[in-house]
Design an enzyme around this catalytic site. Structure first.
Site, short mmCIF file in Angstrom:
data_model
loop_
_atom_site.label_atom_id
_atom_site.label_comp_id
_atom_site.label_asym_id
_atom_site.label_seq_id
_atom_site.Cartn_x
_atom_site.Cartn_y
_atom_site.Cartn_z
CE LYS A 145 -17.43 -42.45 10.22
NZ LYS A 145 -16.38 -43.16 9.45
CD GLU A 159 -6.58 -34.81 18.58
OE1 GLU A 159 -6.14 -33.93 17.78
OE2 GLU A 159 -6.31 -36.01 18.50
CB CYS A 187 -3.30 -34.82 15.49
SG CYS A 187 -3.15 -35.96 16.85
CD GLU A 214 -3.34 -31.64 10.56
OE1 GLU A 214 -4.55 -31.61 10.32
OE2 GLU A 214 -2.86 -32.11 11.63
#
Ligand code: NAI
Ligand code: MG
Length: 504
Positions: free
Chosen positions: A200, A275, A309, A406
């Site tokens: 996906k 992750e 990331c 983040e």
């Protein structure tokens, strides 16, 4: 989001160059065929540089996911063409996929830039060639996946050996920041090990995955081995995680969704690898080459608009080197200009969406409210598309939200530190542990700090580099499991121990 497309996919490609390909907008890729969603539902994918709709994409529901899983299961049967294929032939197919990515690199780069808003400079030099390299790297693996013979210490005579077997049907859920590269990191090792896949892509960036699906047909990958279900997380993604026919979920994305996936996957005890983002420290010691450190720090946070990331988003600078380092950083950051992502000279593109831009911008206000100052940038650029100035926050302390959360955009939080002990302590004072960079000319200090920093990747006198052969993944809330390199072979195989009694 607009209701109707302003252009069909073919029109978009035609506007760029004579359309060589038709990536089948509005279709899912199941069992080797492009098909409509059962519900007939579609959604729009946008160009973040203009805010305009690029094309409509099929929205897979649970029933479409089920069809994709059934196709992948059938393709995984022991008698299937895929399972009967020799490792050498799997190897050739992976290499062929790499060749096809390279042969279509220009088109794939354009699609990636249109869908993500990232500069064409980046998609054509990094995303697409690195995706091809990933398939080349894993093309070498099928013939090298071996078990072991185990010394028998249980008494008596026995032969004990292990087999590495594919896990089965792998559900792979990927984000929007490096769409084709994230696909490659997950698809290439999974295929190398002989698994089958339901992928996906992120709802924001499905185009290159659909084009890649066409390339798998050209490469001769048997029907059902690779399937693409486009759609949203809580529906399409969740249906994958719930599905008992999926044996493993590999996910890259937010911490929140990672936790949700683990909870749901527990019901069927799927293997899970995650992750999940970071808040990576970039530790600059006063004895470093400060000019180089400052130049690289910019790439560490502003590459891909900071939507990375591994972004070196907490820049820790030792007090003694602060002024020298910051004068270079400020000067260069202020000179970076965002522009049309399709222009070859553009080095800073658009953020992925209006919502994301708003979220990133909100952190500038949060930082100000916490007492940080905006040394560079801090503003949206224009009103068309989702562009934002490269932003440097100074006077940040590590406990502020802008140092702990983040942001996933072009916002650097700069934090002063007094000495090594404080630098390492504060670098580790984070929920995350994906990556860290260290800048110093002192080789002992560099290696000592590399050992002390809790991060899956540590860069010494460099930043942001990855290699398909080098394991990649996180400590703490950055997730678990290592992708790339040999580590991904472990991630996509089960170990079976076989005992043979040799007693006479
Ligand atoms: P997200 O985690 O919601 O989306 C990532 C992928 O997961 C997409 O394919 C999405 O459709 C899917 N997904 C979402 N909810 C799901 C569910 N319940 N079950 C199964 N799949 C699901 O991330 P989003 O909203 O795009 O970005 C939010 C924040 O996440 C970013 O601002 C950033 O901080 C972080 N992020 C980190 C990434 C990384 O590389 N580690 C990549 C993308 C986002
Ligand atoms: Mg898009």
């Amino acid at each position: 989001m607009a209701e109707t497309p302003t252009a069909t996919f073919t029109d978009i490609l035609a506007a760029i160059k004579p359309a060589k390909a038709n990536p089948k907008p509005g279709k899912l890729f199941i069992n080797g065929e492009f098909v409509d969603a059962r519900s007939g539902k579609t959604f729009a994918t946008m160009n973040p540089a203009t805010g305009e709709v690029l094309t409509n994409i099929a929205e897979a529901g649970a029933e479409d996911v089920d069809l994709a899983v059934k196709a992948a299961r059938a393709a995984f049967e022991e008698s299937s063409p895929w399972r009967k294929m020799t490792p050498r032939d799997r190897s050739r197919m992976l290499w062929k996929l790499a060749d096809l990515i390279r042969a279509n690199a220009e088109e794939l780069s354009e699609l990636e830039t249109l869908d993500t808003g990232k500069p064409i400079f980046e998609s054509s030099r990094f995303d697409i060639p690195l995706a091809a390299e990933c398939f080349e790297y894993y093309a070498g693996w099928p013939t090298k996946i071996t078990g072991e013979t185990i010394p028998n210490t249980a008494g008596g005579e026995a032969l004990v050996y292990t087999l590495r077997e594919p896990i089965g049907v792998c559900g792979q859920i990927i984000p929007w920041n490096f769409p084709l590269q994230m696909l490659a990191w997950k698809v290439a090792p999974a295929l190398a090990c002989g698994n089958t896949i339901v992928l996906k892509p992120a709802e924001q960036t499905p185009l290159t995955a659909l084009r890649f699906a066409e390339l798998t047909l050209e490469a001769g990958i048997p029907a059902g081995v690779f399937n693409v279900v486009t759609g949203f997380g809580p529906t399409t993604g969740a249906a994958m995680v719930e599905h008992p026919g999926i044996d493993k979920i590999a996910f890259t994305g937010s911490v929140e969704v990672g936790k949700e996936i683990m909870r749901t996957a527990a019901k069927t005890l799927k293997r899970v690898s995650l992750e999940l983002g970071g808040k990576s420290p970039n530790l600059v010691f006063a004895d470093a080459d400060l000019d180089t450190a400052a130049k690289y720090a910019l790439g560490g946070i502003f590459f891909n608009q900071g939507e990375m990331c591994t972004a070196g988003s907490r820049i820790f600078v030792e007090e003694k080197g602060y002024d020298e380092f910051m004068s270079v950083l400020r000067g260069r950051a202020a000179k970076m200009v965002a522009g049309d992502p399709l222009h070859p000279k553009t080095r800073l593109g658009a953020l992925i969406s209006a919502e994301h831009l708003e979220r990133v911008m909100s952190y500038v206000a949060i930082g100000r409210g916490e007492g940080a100052s905006v040394a560079v940038g801090g503003e949206r650029i224009g009103s068309r598309g989702y562009f934002m100035q490269p932003t440097v926050l100074e006077g940040v302390t590590n406990s502020m939200r802008v140092a702990q959360e983040e942001i996933f955009g072009p916002v650097a939080s700069v934090i002063k530190f007094a000495d090594l002990e404080e630098g390492v302590r504060e670098a580790n004072n984070s929920e995350f542990g994906l990556a860290a960079a260290i800048w110093t000319r002192d080789i002992k200090k560099a290696h000592r700090v590399a050992r002390s920093v809790k991060a899956g990747t540590v860069w010494i006198n460099t930043i942001s580099t990855t290699d398909n052969a080098a394991p990649f993944g996180g400590y703490k809330s950055s997730g678990f499991g290592r992708e790339l390199g040999r580590a991904a072979i472990d991630l996509y195989t089960e170990t079976k121990t076989v005992w043979v009694d040799l007693n006479g």
